[in-house]
Design an enzyme around this catalytic site. Structure first.
Site, PDB file in Angstrom:
ATOM      1  N   ASP A 462      49.994  19.392  -2.637  1.00 33.31           N
ATOM      2  CA  ASP A 462      48.830  20.274  -2.613  1.00 33.31           C
ATOM      3  C   ASP A 462      49.082  21.643  -3.032  1.00 33.31           C
ATOM      4  O   ASP A 462      50.410  22.253  -2.955  1.00 33.31           O
ATOM      5  CB  ASP A 462      48.051  20.364  -1.235  1.00 33.31           C
ATOM      6  N   ARG A 802      41.399  19.534 -10.574  1.00 35.15           N
ATOM      7  CA  ARG A 802      40.051  18.836 -10.194  1.00 35.15           C
ATOM      8  C   ARG A 802      40.034  17.666  -9.461  1.00 35.15           C
ATOM      9  O   ARG A 802      39.194  16.927  -9.957  1.00 35.15           O
ATOM     10  CB  ARG A 802      39.160  18.894 -11.326  1.00 35.15           C
ATOM     11  N   ASP A 828      48.278  20.714   3.444  1.00 37.61           N
ATOM     12  CA  ASP A 828      48.007  21.324   4.815  1.00 37.61           C
ATOM     13  C   ASP A 828      46.558  20.963   5.116  1.00 37.61           C
ATOM     14  O   ASP A 828      46.086  21.315   6.331  1.00 37.61           O
ATOM     15  CB  ASP A 828      47.981  22.757   4.455  1.00 37.61           C
TER      16      ASP A 828
END
Length: 1173
Positions: A462, A802, A828
């Site tokens: 991420d 996106r 996270d």
């Protein structure tokens, strides 16, 4: 039903309410006994055909194929005779909530009290070895079948399961503990009659009105009723759900936005119909039903999702509609999977093959037993071979299965569980992975995947909160050819001082930030973190944005207040890549202030002759990984403005293609601009992120970024963290259809093949692929999945932007399923849980976004940089250690127990055992248990410093060269060879009665104990031969095991008759140890068995030394291994090319619930906000 929004003076807080809702407020201020103004009608609320379609859309919503849910607010105030159920049309008095909804308790644990036993047993008996030992344990219960006793297998099996259960309980208890921390958080809930109560999250129910305060997470999915902001607006941060850093605006209905006090809430009576729970984060359909009034449509603009955080808003009131597993956050999560390591899977398959061979050996032995009996029945009458049981083929087959069952080591599971537990402890206690600032250590939430950390090929990460700190900071700017750092003092005597002041004024005026005064400090609230950073940067230079009113802003310029009238706001969009405001300056002049990407600003400049210096500075900023924006100004004549205003109004009121017409109108005024300068904002990376990613790339690990952020932001972070390099070819995949996506994938694939045919491999071709979420929907389809995967794996880096949480999981699942490589996902936030669970190994960051990811992960760390040590040190070490442990466990068992097969040949295939029963049982408990444990815990080829400094050392474990099918069977054949020597050589030595000089024969146990001694000596020396790193524990384990056997023989041989155990062993110590043949064989036979092993090892070291061995040798000799590493082939270095884009990135919500131009006109920051009490 379309709801009109009020703009201008009527929108800010002057206790004013839209005229059409004045009657609502009047009703709320009256205390009628039955509150008739808000009672539901006894008839179903009316919606016209269009409204019914919109409400019922999105997967069978209200009135659709799926049953809707009805949520009541203050239903106890509702006349019972008029209550009606919206689902089936029945009427009559009912409970406050007729439908039963799930609780708000959320669990990420693997087990519950009820499910533990069946789930645990299911997981354990997926291991074929456990099934095999259970079968052996049951067979041993058949009378007269087992030659080794009835409990020698079943008891150890139960002990193994018990140890495994304890480990699983401890690990799952930690998950439950983390879940409880979330479930026990407290929030204010409105409970009748007219009071607020602090309740735990798990006790929040559907139909509750919850008060959430600024910087707090929402405990459930709620419909926004009202807030402290004008017109019921609020800002929310959804980085925990979709990874987007920009804030989003949500707005309650006008009819509920006036519910600002407890008394008003207590009198408000309504019901809410909405669609059943589903996973789509961005879809919601519902309606609010009021008495004697048309129903009001509800959409995503009113929905506050669990996991999102309230920002820049003092408080909100929300009506809970989905709780627990019904929330969209949990709908996007999967149940914690039962993961197994690759080593376990390979071992499992080989055990199955080994079991087949064992059954074959047993069948052959039983056949030979039958043949031997038929040949020797009359010759050896005293053996009573004619006995029915002895000659029963099935009984004999079962006897041999029990006799040979230890070829599959039952002790292996105990050793694995013990070693994995301590390996996990080493991870937990590693001070190099302890984050001192937050006091957070690394945590192994499972120990079953320790060795998987050493084989990772793909890392999916991420962005927000994982790579970045989610903190935007004004870093520097360039104005008039000069670079200014944040906090620099301005020289007002400089010739370009006027341009610098105009540039900083633009930063303080051209934005949609809302100021809030807290005593003597001004806090800035913004949907865009970039805009907030720019305004804060301007403040550092003395240009302070102080007040926003619906039509103007007030800025203090170097101590002097200036008021700018905001005439128009031309909003930012991804297509426009810029944002502008038309203002009237304090002197009365009209100006256009614009900021945006260099590519769109430069083409609208009146004069580009002085742009070269700015371009050079932009390139320098981009090389540093900073986010850049160019700022420009244009003077507008009053006549031009009046003409343009008319054109813009027509575009703003157009019925068709409104957005396109607005863009065209903006283009008419955003011309002939003058460049003022450019800004550089730092999207602050976590410490050590670029270095960690550089290490991963050197270790040939593919790193993919999966983020919900925009394309420009994702690419910018790719450059910042060095995943993307300036000379890299960026392939953009952003197609809008399946066919276009297929064509583009084929085009890019052919391009990579063409450029790779020049001699470069696909891995070195320096291509990076950037994919957006919409295109990903087509690329992951069944038709394109494999072609898309081939393209991705041909690129050095992949960035997916996106993307939704589900798409993250699908990408990870695609690579995990269709490649043979180990995948690791790290994140996270709650939006990362699905991909963390989908990957072979899931890593959670214990970050600012809560503990959802950490709770669902296999391992948690505080910072991304710690992942390098987790993989390169603990992962590589654990893989090598577990590989040796498994291989050695099979080796030592086959060395001893296959001897029973050789002895069967010698003993007429009778099933007679060569060794005493208890010595067989203690072999894996006392005499050979310590060496594999020592190897599994302490052995290592290279030091931790070398492993982290030289990532190439990771490739050995990544390729799985230490444990695979070939290596496994090589060890099996090696152990068979050793067992042949260890039985037949002593047997030959004992022929002709030469055990003692007197010619006596001590019986089969003398031979058995002699062979047993040689086996213990050989397997312990084999452990010494394969051990790389010696500690005092290693010495104690290897040499202590040999000594333990001899001490045991002495003690056990003298038990009987004082202790009624082991009568057949009486005096064996004196018989065995008094034989010179035994002592001669103790030296020669193990040496003979290990001589080929030693020769092979020396030959490999001389002719084909591995990189690990080379580095280990230099470390043993206290030399620097850098010289060896420099000889390794390095990746080709490509010349840097001029950047096509100069680091442009800007985060802001597009097409939100409320346009930014309306948001800023709703505020008057001179007026106080309501308290919500």
């Amino acid at each position: 039903m379309e709801m009109e929004r009020e703009a201008g003076d009527g929108g800010h807080f002057e206790n004013s309410v839209p005229a059409e809702h004045a009657e609502v407020v009047a009703a709320l201020e009256m205390p009628p006994p039955h509150h008739e103004a808000f009672e539901l009608s006894s008839h179903p609320p009316h919606l016209d055909e269009d409204e019914q379609t919109s409400v019922a859309s999105q997967g069978g919503g209200v009135g659709g194929a799926r049953a809707a849910r009805r949520v009541w607010l203050n239903r106890t105030n509702w006349p019972a005779a008029e209550q009606q159920d919206a689902v089936d049309g029945t009427t009559g008095p009912v409970a406050p909530q007729e439908q039963r909804f799930c609780s708000n308790y959320v669990s990420t644990a693997k087990y519950s009290v009820v499910s533990f036993l069946p789930c645990f047993l299911y997981e354990q008996f997926q291991r074929y070895s456990n099934c095999f030992f259970l079968l052996i344990g049951l067979l041993q219960q058949i009378p007269d079948v087992s030659p080794t006793g009835r409990y020698t297998t079943i008891v150890p099996l139960f002990f193994i399961l018990f140890i495994s259960a304890i480990k699983e309980i401890i690990e799952d208890f930690k998950r439950h503990k983390a879940d409880n921390e979330t479930n026990k958080r407290k929030v204010e809930v409105f409970r009748s009659p007219g009071s607020w109560q602090w309740v735990r999250w798990r006790d929040v129910e559907v139909g509750d009105v919850v008060k959430t305060k600024n910087e707090s997470f929402f405990p459930a999915d709620m419909v926004l009723l009202s807030s402290s902001e004008p017109q019921g607006m609020c800002y929310i941060e959804t980085a925990n759900l979709d990874g987007e850093t920009n804030l989003k605006i949500r707005q309650g209905l006008a009819v509920t936005s006036c519910l600002l006090e407890t008394a008003q809430l207590d009198r408000f009576v309504a019901s809410l119909d909405c669609e059943p729970p589903h996973f789509n984060l961005y879809d919601f359909s519902g309606r609010l039903n009021l008495r004697d009034r048309p129903a009001l449509a509800l959409g995503p603009e009113q929905l506050l999702l669990r996991g999102a955080k309230l920002k820049n808003t003092n408080w909100v009131f929300g009506l809970v509609v989905y709780t627990g597993v019904d929330t969209k956050l949990m709908q996007n999560s999967n149940k914690a999977p039962l993961k197994r390591s690759t080593l376990d899977k390979v071992t499992n398959s080989q055990v199955l093959i080994l079991f087949g061979l064992l059954v074959g050996l047993c069948f052959v032995s039983a056949v030979f037993n039958a043949i031997w009996n038929s040949v020797n029945a009359e010759k050896h009458i005293y053996l009573a071979i004619g006995d029915v049981v002895s000659t029963n083929f099935v009984y004999n087959l079962l006897t041999f299965i029990i006799l040979y069952n230890n070829l599959i080591p039952i002790s292996l599971q105990v050793s694995l569980e013990v070693v994995r537990y301590f390996q996990a402890t080493f991870i937990n206690e590693d001070q190099e992975m302890f984050h001192a600032e937050s006091g957070t250590p690394a945590a192994a939430r499972t120990s079953n995947l320790n060795e998987e950390l050493g084989q990772v090929k793909f890392i999916f990460t991420d962005k927000t909160g994982t790579l970045t700190c989610n903190v935007m900071r004004f870093k520097k700017c360039t104005v008039a050819g000069q670079v200014f750092e944040a906090g620099d003092q301005l020289d007002l005597t400089h010739p370009d001082a006027a341009q610098v002041c105009q540039f900083l004024t633009l930063l303080a005026v051209c934005h949609t930030v809302i100021p809030e005064r807290d005593k003597d400090t001004i806090l800035y609230h913004a949907a865009s973190p970039d805009e907030r950073a720019l305004v804060e940067g301007a403040r550092e230079f003395g240009f302070v944005f102080e007040t926003r009113e619906p039509e103007s802003v007030t800025v203090r310029v170097l101590g002097e207040q200036q008021r700018y009238e905001i005439l128009h706001v031309l909003e930012f969009t991804s297509n426009r890549k810029r944002m502008s405001v038309v203002v009237r300056t304090p002197s009365g002049r009209l100006q256009l202030l614009c900021k945006g990407a260099d590519s769109v600003i430069f083409e609208r400049l009146r004069d580009r002759s002085d742009c070269e210096i700015t371009l050079r500075h932009l390139e320098e900023f981009a090389t540093e990984g900073l986010r850049t924006l160019c700022c420009a100004v244009a003077d507008i004549s009053h006549a031009h403005y009046e003409e343009w205003k008319h054109t813009y109004h027509k575009a703003a009121t157009a019925l068709h293609d409104r957005e396109l017409r607005l863009e065209e109108a903006a283009d008419l005024i955003e011309i002939n601009m003058r460049l003022l300068g450019a800004t550089a904002i730092e999207d602050k990376l976590q410490d050590g992120v670029p270095e960690a990613i550089a290490q991963f790339l050197k270790a040939d690990i593919h790193v993919w970024i999966l983020t919900g952020d925009k394309q420009e932001t994702a690419i910018n972070i790719g450059y910042s963290c060095r995943l993307l390099t300036p000379g890299m070819n960026i392939l953009i995949l952003d197609q809008g259809s399946l066919d276009n996506t297929r064509d583009k994938i084929n085009e890019y694939t052919q391009r990579i093949i063409r450029e790779g045919s020049g001699g470069e491999t696909s891995r070195d071709s320096d291509f990076a692929l950037v994919v957006d979420g919409k295109t990903l929907t087509y690329a992951l389809s069944y038709d394109l999945c494999r072609e898309f995967l081939a393209l991705c794996t041909s690129c050095r880096s992949v960035v997916c932007c996106r993307v939704s949480p589900l798409q993250k999981a699908e990408v990870v699942g695609m690579v995990t399923t269709h490649t043979a490589h180990i995948t690791l996902a790290i994140g996270d936030g709650a939006n990362d849980v699905a991909m963390i669970q989908k990957a072979n190994v899931g890593i959670g960051i214990s970050g600012q976004e809560g503990l959802q990811a950490a709770c669902a992960s296999d391992y948690s760390i505080a910072q991304f940089r710690f992942l390098a040590r987790l993989l390169f040190v603990h992962g590589a070490w654990n893989y090598a250690r577990m590989s040796k442990l498994i291989l050695y466990s099979f080796y030592k068992n086959i060395c001893l127990y296959v001897i029973e097969l050789w002895y069967a040949i010698y003993s007429g295939w009778s099933g007679q055992i060569l060794f005493e029963r208890w010595t067989i049982g203690f072999y894996n408990v006392l005499f050979t248990a310590a060496p594999p444990l020592a190897m599994g815990l302490f052995d290592r080829a290279c030091s931790a410093d070398a492993m982290t400094k030289y990532p190439l050392l990771y490739k050995s474990s990544q390729l799985g060269s230490a444990f695979n099918r070939n290596v496994f069977w090589l060890w099996i054949f090696n152990s068979l060879f050793h067992s042949v020597l260890l039985f037949w050589l002593p047997l030959l030595a004992f022929e002709s009665d030469v055990v003692w000089s007197n010619g006596r024969d001590g019986g089969y146990l003398v031979l058995g104990n002699t062979v047993y001694s040689y086996v213990v000596m050989t397997v312990c020396l084999k452990a010494a031969l394969v051990t790389h790193y010696w500690t005092w524990v290693t010495h104690l384990a290897i040499w202590g095991s040999i000594v333990a056997w001899f001490i045991f023989v002495v003690i056990y041989s003298n038990f009987w008759p004082l202790v009624p155990v082991g009568a057949v062993m009486a005096g064996q110590d004196r018989m065995v140890f008094s034989s010179p043949v035994f002592w001669l064989g103790l030296v020669l036979i193990p040496f003979t068995a290990l001589l080929p092993d030693t020769a092979v090892k020396i030959g490999v070291l001389w002719t084909n030394k591995s990189l690990e061995e080379s580095v280990r040798e230099t470390e043993v000799r206290n030399r620097d291994p850098s010289r060896i590493m420099q000889k390794e082939r390095s990746s080709p270095v490509h010349a840097q090319e001029r950047l096509a884009k100069y680091g442009y990135a800007f985060s802001q919500e597009e097409h939100g619930a409320v346009p930014q131009s309306e948001v800023i006109r709703a505020y008057n920051t001179n007026l106080p906000k309501p308290e919500g009490m």
